[in-house]
Design a protein around this motif. Sequence first.
Motif, mmCIF file in Angstrom:
data_model
loop_
_atom_site.group_PDB
_atom_site.id
_atom_site.type_symbol
_atom_site.label_atom_id
_atom_site.label_comp_id
_atom_site.label_asym_id
_atom_site.label_seq_id
_atom_site.Cartn_x
_atom_site.Cartn_y
_atom_site.Cartn_z
ATOM 1 N N ALA A 1 0.937 -1.080 -0.035
ATOM 2 C CA ALA A 1 0.013 -0.028 0.111
ATOM 3 C C ALA A 1 0.943 1.345 0.037
ATOM 4 C CB ALA A 1 -0.720 -0.151 1.242
ATOM 5 N N ALA A 2 0.508 2.142 -0.853
ATOM 6 C CA ALA A 2 1.251 3.479 -0.865
ATOM 7 C C ALA A 2 1.441 4.207 0.273
ATOM 8 C CB ALA A 2 0.538 4.395 -1.825
ATOM 9 N N ASP A 3 0.373 4.203 1.264
ATOM 10 C CA ASP A 3 0.475 4.796 2.610
ATOM 11 C C ASP A 3 1.192 4.072 3.721
ATOM 12 O OD1 ASP A 3 -1.161 2.734 2.729
ATOM 13 O OD2 ASP A 3 -2.859 3.908 4.183
ATOM 14 N N ARG A 4 1.914 3.019 3.354
ATOM 15 C CA ARG A 4 2.527 2.077 4.318
ATOM 16 C C ARG A 4 3.727 1.209 3.342
ATOM 17 N NH1 ARG A 4 -1.487 -0.913 8.226
ATOM 18 N NH2 ARG A 4 0.291 -1.033 9.744
ATOM 19 N N PRO A 5 4.706 2.120 2.809
ATOM 20 C CA PRO A 5 5.659 1.636 1.691
ATOM 21 C C PRO A 5 6.608 0.688 2.595
ATOM 22 C CG PRO A 5 5.971 3.880 2.392
ATOM 23 C CD PRO A 5 4.674 3.471 2.802
ATOM 24 N N GLN A 6 6.745 0.930 4.022
ATOM 25 C CA GLN A 6 7.906 0.234 4.662
ATOM 26 C C GLN A 6 7.313 -1.430 4.826
ATOM 27 O OE1 GLN A 6 5.885 2.407 5.918
ATOM 28 N NE2 GLN A 6 4.920 1.749 7.783
ATOM 29 N N ARG A 7 6.201 -1.586 4.837
ATOM 30 C CA ARG A 7 5.455 -2.901 5.177
ATOM 31 C C ARG A 7 6.187 -3.828 4.302
ATOM 32 N NH1 ARG A 7 -0.682 -3.426 5.386
ATOM 33 N NH2 ARG A 7 -0.039 -5.661 6.037
ATOM 34 N N GLY A 8 6.372 -3.570 2.888
ATOM 35 C CA GLY A 8 6.671 -4.564 1.934
ATOM 36 C C GLY A 8 8.363 -4.871 2.134
ATOM 37 N N SER A 9 9.014 -3.755 2.304
ATOM 38 C CA SER A 9 10.543 -3.909 2.643
ATOM 39 C C SER A 9 10.769 -4.773 3.779
ATOM 40 C CB SER A 9 11.218 -2.672 2.790
ATOM 41 O OG SER A 9 10.937 -2.187 1.907
ATOM 42 N N LEU A 10 9.648 -4.482 5.052
ATOM 43 C CA LEU A 10 9.819 -5.329 6.191
ATOM 44 C C LEU A 10 9.822 -6.912 6.154
ATOM 45 C CD1 LEU A 10 10.380 -5.238 9.181
ATOM 46 C CD2 LEU A 10 8.334 -4.793 9.757
ATOM 47 N N LEU A 11 8.697 -7.143 5.382
ATOM 48 C CA LEU A 11 8.221 -8.509 5.211
ATOM 49 C C LEU A 11 9.194 -9.159 4.046
ATOM 50 C CD1 LEU A 11 4.429 -8.595 5.192
ATOM 51 C CD2 LEU A 11 5.856 -9.250 7.015
ATOM 52 N N ASN A 12 9.770 -8.389 3.243
ATOM 53 C CA ASN A 12 10.969 -9.129 2.410
ATOM 54 C C ASN A 12 12.174 -9.410 3.416
ATOM 55 O OD1 ASN A 12 10.479 -9.589 -0.344
ATOM 56 N ND2 ASN A 12 10.610 -7.285 -0.798
ATOM 57 N N SER A 13 12.277 -8.745 4.234
ATOM 58 C CA SER A 13 13.386 -9.248 5.235
ATOM 59 C C SER A 13 13.148 -10.372 6.163
ATOM 60 C CB SER A 13 14.035 -7.970 6.009
ATOM 61 O OG SER A 13 14.375 -6.930 5.119
ATOM 62 N N ILE A 14 11.917 -10.337 6.647
ATOM 63 C CA ILE A 14 11.296 -11.345 7.548
ATOM 64 C C ILE A 14 10.832 -12.676 7.337
ATOM 65 C CG2 ILE A 14 9.597 -11.675 9.371
ATOM 66 C CD1 ILE A 14 9.706 -8.682 10.106
ATOM 67 N N MET A 15 10.240 -12.509 6.206
ATOM 68 C CA MET A 15 9.564 -14.034 5.693
ATOM 69 C C MET A 15 10.701 -14.805 5.477
ATOM 70 S SD MET A 15 6.541 -13.238 6.423
ATOM 71 C CE MET A 15 5.781 -14.630 5.829
#
Length: 402
Positions: A137-151
């Motif tokens: 989501a454009a309003d929460r861009p950090q979520r994608g990067s964070l999950l890319n690191s955690i998953m």
Amino acid sequence: MTTTKPLPVAPAASPRRRTTFVFAASSIAALLVAASALTPFYPGLEHELDITALGVSLIFAVYAIMLLAALVTAGAISDHVGRRPVISIGFSLLAVSMLMVAFVDSAPMLFAARALQGAASGLLTPALSALLLDATAADRPQRGSLLNSIMPGTGLAIGALAGGIACAFLVPGLPITFAALAVLYAVIAVMVWRVPEFTSRTPGALRSLIPRVTVPLKARRLFLISAPALMATWATGGLFFSLGPSIILERLHSDSPLLQGAIVAILPAAGAAAVLLLRRRSARSVALTGTVSLAIGTTMALVALAADTVAGYVLSVIITGIGFGASFSGVIGSLAPKAEPHTRAGLFAAIYVTSYLSFGVPTVAAGFLASISSVSFTSLAYGIAVIALALISTTARVRSRE
């Protein structure tokens, strides 16, 4: 590493965007389950297929080398042909490799299965990561990067633990486990066609297959400083996921696949937790936390193995796992801002080449050393090398102030 231009997208709360985001994140974890699920089965396979420690290391290393080869050649192909075709083909190949493992009856067949699995994983890793970022989501861009690191760490932990449980309680554990994974990956290969594409395709698919491994001038000094950290991090992972159960068997005198799988699972689980907990710290701080933790944790592991203490070894693996996750995350966070968009792909290719060569090549050396000496001596020599690399990187990073 992508070159696509976003299309006009749905609002941040779009159900289709949320569904795609969840699908991509869970698929990344599912992909990594296969990378570690075989680990608890290695001691049994050594006996059943008459494989030496060197053979196990080669079987593990071919996975890493094939993954790297696919990553540096086809890593950007989804930018040109779309995410869905690449993900569907990748999971289809992964399903085939799982069936090969499920019905393996010889060392060459296992070697071929792991090679195919590595190639499929190299195809899938950048495509799934890109899809996750596309759907963020454009309003929460950090979520994608964070999950890319955690998953990835989450998937590795689930795989090692599930493999240990299956090896301990299911009969026959290997066919059931990997046939189930084959079914899961076949389902994902079909389901991906139900999620939308969020990027437009760009020309140059064939040209994108030419490997480009370059480090931008302004990033070279920091890359050289960080290289020992990458080596220490991925060499640690390679040893745990290949010879980890054998070390536990020989030094801690436990032949329980459940205990072996659980201890191996701690490493990526602690790494994923570290990335989550340190996400608000500076990249330099995270990188230093990682290398210091690697040095301390590995030292504690050598002491615990010498003392034959399971509790001490578990504690050391937790600390080493923190280093495993934080070190790589900190290096990526430090180097990425130093690359312009047109040089980013080459930089990440250099990072992956260093990482996956360190994932595979030292493991082969460890297998050879274990074959001519012992697993105990090998773990000691390997641990000293990891500690030295971690301390070299820590010292250089502190002095550089970058």
